[in-house]
Scaffold this motif. Sequence first.
Motif, mmCIF file in Angstrom:
data_model
loop_
_atom_site.group_PDB
_atom_site.id
_atom_site.type_symbol
_atom_site.label_atom_id
_atom_site.label_comp_id
_atom_site.label_asym_id
_atom_site.label_seq_id
_atom_site.Cartn_x
_atom_site.Cartn_y
_atom_site.Cartn_z
ATOM 1 N N ARG A 170 7.608 6.561 20.090
ATOM 2 C CA ARG A 170 7.757 5.232 19.494
ATOM 3 C C ARG A 170 6.828 5.158 18.284
ATOM 4 N NH1 ARG A 170 6.040 -0.103 22.930
ATOM 5 N NH2 ARG A 170 4.144 1.156 23.055
ATOM 6 N N TYR A 171 7.339 4.632 17.160
ATOM 7 C CA TYR A 171 6.578 4.579 15.913
ATOM 8 C C TYR A 171 6.377 3.126 15.480
ATOM 9 C CZ TYR A 171 5.710 4.832 10.865
ATOM 10 O OH TYR A 171 5.195 4.665 9.607
ATOM 11 N N VAL A 172 5.145 2.814 15.078
ATOM 12 C CA VAL A 172 4.786 1.451 14.668
ATOM 13 C C VAL A 172 4.154 1.497 13.282
ATOM 14 C CG1 VAL A 172 3.335 -0.550 15.185
ATOM 15 C CG2 VAL A 172 4.407 0.738 17.055
ATOM 16 N N TRP A 173 4.625 0.622 12.397
ATOM 17 C CA TRP A 173 4.015 0.483 11.065
ATOM 18 C C TRP A 173 3.179 -0.784 11.037
ATOM 19 C CZ3 TRP A 173 3.840 2.740 6.143
ATOM 20 C CH2 TRP A 173 3.405 1.914 5.107
ATOM 21 N N ARG A 174 1.937 -0.661 10.541
ATOM 22 C CA ARG A 174 1.098 -1.819 10.296
ATOM 23 C C ARG A 174 0.616 -1.794 8.848
ATOM 24 N NH1 ARG A 174 -2.536 -2.414 15.892
ATOM 25 N NH2 ARG A 174 -0.820 -3.226 17.178
ATOM 26 N N HIS A 175 0.537 -2.983 8.258
ATOM 27 C CA HIS A 175 0.206 -3.099 6.836
ATOM 28 C C HIS A 175 -1.290 -2.923 6.583
ATOM 29 C CE1 HIS A 175 4.220 -4.684 5.976
ATOM 30 N NE2 HIS A 175 4.074 -5.539 6.981
ATOM 31 N N LEU A 176 -1.591 -2.172 5.542
ATOM 32 C CA LEU A 176 -2.959 -2.096 5.047
ATOM 33 C C LEU A 176 -2.901 -1.938 3.524
ATOM 34 C CD1 LEU A 176 -5.938 -2.086 5.722
ATOM 35 C CD2 LEU A 176 -5.822 0.377 6.047
ATOM 36 N N PRO A 177 -2.496 -3.002 2.805
ATOM 37 C CA PRO A 177 -2.401 -2.913 1.340
ATOM 38 C C PRO A 177 -3.783 -2.806 0.711
ATOM 39 C CG PRO A 177 -2.004 -5.167 2.079
ATOM 40 C CD PRO A 177 -2.102 -4.325 3.317
ATOM 41 N N LEU A 178 -3.988 -1.776 -0.095
ATOM 42 C CA LEU A 178 -5.278 -1.566 -0.768
ATOM 43 C C LEU A 178 -5.207 -2.235 -2.136
ATOM 44 C CD1 LEU A 178 -5.822 2.183 0.203
ATOM 45 C CD2 LEU A 178 -6.438 0.119 1.457
ATOM 46 N N ASN A 179 -5.486 -3.522 -2.138
ATOM 47 C CA ASN A 179 -5.249 -4.337 -3.333
ATOM 48 C C ASN A 179 -6.115 -3.933 -4.515
ATOM 49 O OD1 ASN A 179 -3.456 -5.961 -1.796
ATOM 50 N ND2 ASN A 179 -5.211 -7.041 -0.940
ATOM 51 N N ASP A 180 -7.295 -3.387 -4.242
ATOM 52 C CA ASP A 180 -8.200 -3.102 -5.353
ATOM 53 C C ASP A 180 -7.747 -1.911 -6.190
ATOM 54 O OD1 ASP A 180 -8.671 -1.557 -3.125
ATOM 55 O OD2 ASP A 180 -10.821 -1.340 -3.484
ATOM 56 N N ILE A 181 -6.855 -1.065 -5.674
ATOM 57 C CA ILE A 181 -6.373 0.058 -6.479
ATOM 58 C C ILE A 181 -4.848 0.122 -6.570
ATOM 59 C CG2 ILE A 181 -8.389 1.515 -6.093
ATOM 60 C CD1 ILE A 181 -6.779 2.990 -3.984
ATOM 61 N N HIS A 182 -4.148 -0.589 -5.707
ATOM 62 C CA HIS A 182 -2.683 -0.607 -5.741
ATOM 63 C C HIS A 182 -2.232 -2.040 -6.003
ATOM 64 C CE1 HIS A 182 -2.683 3.194 -2.991
ATOM 65 N NE2 HIS A 182 -2.754 3.505 -4.267
ATOM 66 N N PRO A 183 -2.024 -2.388 -7.250
ATOM 67 C CA PRO A 183 -1.752 -3.788 -7.602
ATOM 68 C C PRO A 183 -0.459 -4.347 -7.019
ATOM 69 C CG PRO A 183 -1.462 -2.334 -9.507
ATOM 70 C CD PRO A 183 -2.106 -1.523 -8.443
ATOM 71 N N GLN A 184 0.505 -3.484 -6.704
ATOM 72 C CA GLN A 184 1.785 -3.980 -6.180
ATOM 73 C C GLN A 184 1.872 -3.888 -4.649
ATOM 74 O OE1 GLN A 184 3.560 -5.428 -8.437
ATOM 75 N NE2 GLN A 184 2.210 -4.638 -10.045
ATOM 76 N N ALA A 185 0.846 -3.373 -3.997
ATOM 77 C CA ALA A 185 0.935 -3.124 -2.560
ATOM 78 C C ALA A 185 1.092 -4.397 -1.752
ATOM 79 C CB ALA A 185 -0.310 -2.358 -2.097
ATOM 80 N N GLN A 186 0.353 -5.446 -2.118
ATOM 81 C CA GLN A 186 0.427 -6.702 -1.364
ATOM 82 C C GLN A 186 1.824 -7.320 -1.487
ATOM 83 O OE1 GLN A 186 -2.331 -7.936 0.359
ATOM 84 N NE2 GLN A 186 -1.100 -9.571 1.258
ATOM 85 N N LEU A 187 2.340 -7.327 -2.696
ATOM 86 C CA LEU A 187 3.673 -7.902 -2.896
ATOM 87 C C LEU A 187 4.732 -7.085 -2.163
ATOM 88 C CD1 LEU A 187 5.192 -10.169 -4.368
ATOM 89 C CD2 LEU A 187 5.546 -8.578 -6.277
ATOM 90 N N ALA A 188 4.584 -5.770 -2.152
ATOM 91 C CA ALA A 188 5.538 -4.921 -1.434
ATOM 92 C C ALA A 188 5.488 -5.221 0.068
ATOM 93 C CB ALA A 188 5.229 -3.453 -1.696
ATOM 94 N N ALA A 189 4.294 -5.460 0.595
ATOM 95 C CA ALA A 189 4.177 -5.815 2.016
ATOM 96 C C ALA A 189 4.887 -7.134 2.299
ATOM 97 C CB ALA A 189 2.708 -5.917 2.405
ATOM 98 N N HIS A 190 4.745 -8.105 1.390
ATOM 99 C CA HIS A 190 5.465 -9.376 1.554
ATOM 100 C C HIS A 190 6.974 -9.163 1.479
ATOM 101 C CE1 HIS A 190 2.068 -12.044 1.754
ATOM 102 N NE2 HIS A 190 1.542 -11.559 0.637
ATOM 103 N N ALA A 191 7.412 -8.236 0.611
ATOM 104 C CA ALA A 191 8.841 -7.958 0.505
ATOM 105 C C ALA A 191 9.369 -7.391 1.818
ATOM 106 C CB ALA A 191 9.097 -6.974 -0.636
ATOM 107 N N ALA A 192 8.599 -6.515 2.447
ATOM 108 C CA ALA A 192 9.019 -5.965 3.735
ATOM 109 C C ALA A 192 9.120 -7.067 4.784
ATOM 110 C CB ALA A 192 8.028 -4.895 4.186
ATOM 111 N N GLU A 193 8.171 -8.012 4.759
ATOM 112 C CA GLU A 193 8.216 -9.111 5.728
ATOM 113 C C GLU A 193 9.347 -10.093 5.415
ATOM 114 O OE1 GLU A 193 6.638 -9.284 8.526
ATOM 115 O OE2 GLU A 193 5.646 -7.385 8.086
ATOM 116 N N ALA A 194 9.642 -10.278 4.127
ATOM 117 C CA ALA A 194 10.774 -11.133 3.764
ATOM 118 C C ALA A 194 12.084 -10.504 4.234
ATOM 119 C CB ALA A 194 10.800 -11.349 2.248
ATOM 120 N N ALA A 195 12.171 -9.173 4.148
ATOM 121 C CA ALA A 195 13.358 -8.484 4.663
ATOM 122 C C ALA A 195 13.397 -8.570 6.178
ATOM 123 C CB ALA A 195 13.350 -7.025 4.203
ATOM 124 N N ALA A 196 12.208 -8.511 6.817
ATOM 125 C CA ALA A 196 12.155 -8.620 8.279
ATOM 126 C C ALA A 196 12.680 -9.958 8.753
ATOM 127 C CB ALA A 196 10.713 -8.419 8.760
#
Length: 629
Positions: free
Chosen positions: A503-529
């Motif tokens: 069984r595989y589980v994904w959990r979010h850990l957006p590194l905002n200080d170096i990946h400027p789009q990571a937080q928004l991408a995490a929100h996009a995944a949750e919006a799709a969810a």
Amino acid sequence: MTEGQASGPFAGRTTAWARNLRTPLREFLRTETGGALVLLAATLAALAWANADAAGYERAWSTHLSIRLGGTGISQDLRHWVNGGLMTVFFFVVGLEARREFDMGELRDRRRLALPLAAGIGGMLVPVGIYLAVNAGRPSAHGWGIAMSTDTAFALGVLALVGRRFPARLRAYLLTATVVDDVVALLVIATVYSEDVSAPPLLLAAGLLAVTVTVRALGIRQVAVYLVLGVAMWGALYSSGVEPVVVGLAMGLLTYAHPAARGDLERATEVFRLFREQPTPEFARSARTGVAAAISPNERLQLLIHPWTSYVIVPLFALANAGVAISAGFLGRAFASPITLGILVGYVVGKPVGIVGFSWLVRRVSGGRLRPPVGWAAVAGGGAIAGIGFTVALLIATLSFTGDELEEAKIGVLLAALAATVVTWTVVRVAALLPARLRLRALLGTAESIVDLAAPVDPDRDHVRGPDRAPVTVVEYGDFECPYCGQAEAVIRELLADYGDVRYVWRHLPLNDIHPQAQLAAHAAEAAAAQSAFWEMHDLLLDRQDALQPRDLVRYAEELGLDVERFRRDLGAGTGAARIAEDVDSADLSGVSGTPTFFVNGRRHVGAYDIASLSAAVKYARKRVAVGS
């Protein structure tokens, strides 16, 4: 530079938050394996030298070397400089590793300390008892300390060579037990085998130790401060008549280890950015200081010193002390000598009996609450390999005896190391003959594994792929913009295809200080969810990491056939913000400091995350479940 440099395929992690966490214990053991081979070569070279030119061998190591400062100084022969000087550095590394295990390893669960502590004590008392019984009523009984201590470096190195079937946790268990006898052995050296002790310099050494503890409590990290204190303490103990090698172990045990803190890592990222923008010497110094401050002194010093001790200092010690002129007459005399027999039987029989017996006793007294982290066959193999008492045993032998008695003690130590290796190999072969299920239990045991994952998997909350009742669960903390997470995704897909019970589980850990789009991408995944399409969006985001702008995310929603207007609204409203924050908090509680970080059945997976490494972790977890069922 914003990405951690990988040391090999599938080994990199984004390191703005965190250190690239290779396993300190595995790095330690890897060095010990190579060091054991070099040590063996040095031992054979010493034997060859002593038998080819015994007088030349002794003459070389009896050469005097003096160090003077003004009217004071120290003058010793080369052998004593190695034994009392360089070996201090070796015991410092032993202390560092013991402290790391206590702060970050298996022993961070303090309940687990009692059993290896008892095993270490048993592994000393029984061999010493055997030696004293064999030498009862003789002056040679004074050498009882020779039989008590395991050579941690040599034993772990040889175990890695002949005990590959044993689980890795045996190394941590054995390391703890042998550190116990190292500590006691050094105390014995400092008290029993030190003569003409002078009180004033001894009190000075105690005062310097108190100063060191105070400086550490004040949070002073400069290595130079501790180096000066350590050298001064060594000099004071030497002047007092006490063997000064104990200083190394004390300083190592005082050198704390800790995971990289999020704040330290963010500061390191910031000072590096300043240097990138303005590459001046001042900012270069700040960047070096900031990066170094994020890693504990314990790990920095191990990385710097451990290879030197394994590949230079300990082999040099063997070259200086293992030389014995062997002849038929000498061997006949040695095998009739109570010194040789006491050491040989004490190590080869006493060590495994003491370690296994005391481990069993603690398990019995605790009603099964305290159990070895491995099976009894592995404990027996660890007890057998603990019969290698090379380094400290030879050190105490040189303090206890001279002349023929010293030669008899040396041959006893060398024969014990050889016999212990053979016995360990035999235990491995016998365990391999057991039926599969019994073999797993004998090697792995039934003790509960330490769980590193702070927040247990919740199928009603977490994003899960695979069967609900799978015996193995792999959790990944990831960042959709992290290139290493994209690299790992192909491995995860292969893993799920190969193993139908994972069984595989994904959990979010957006590194905002170096990946400027990571937080928004995490929100996009949750919006799709919110439209039951999390995994479809997850796959697209990791496949197209170079295109994570808002317009790209909306285009992906169109590709997936989602309600685009609803997706836009949810994305703009920050859908899933609370869930993402919960994942980040659980990552902090679990000590996650970089992406990707994996947990297999709650235990952190360390090292590479290629298909071979993750498959091995899954197989081990499955075996543990089978043994416990």
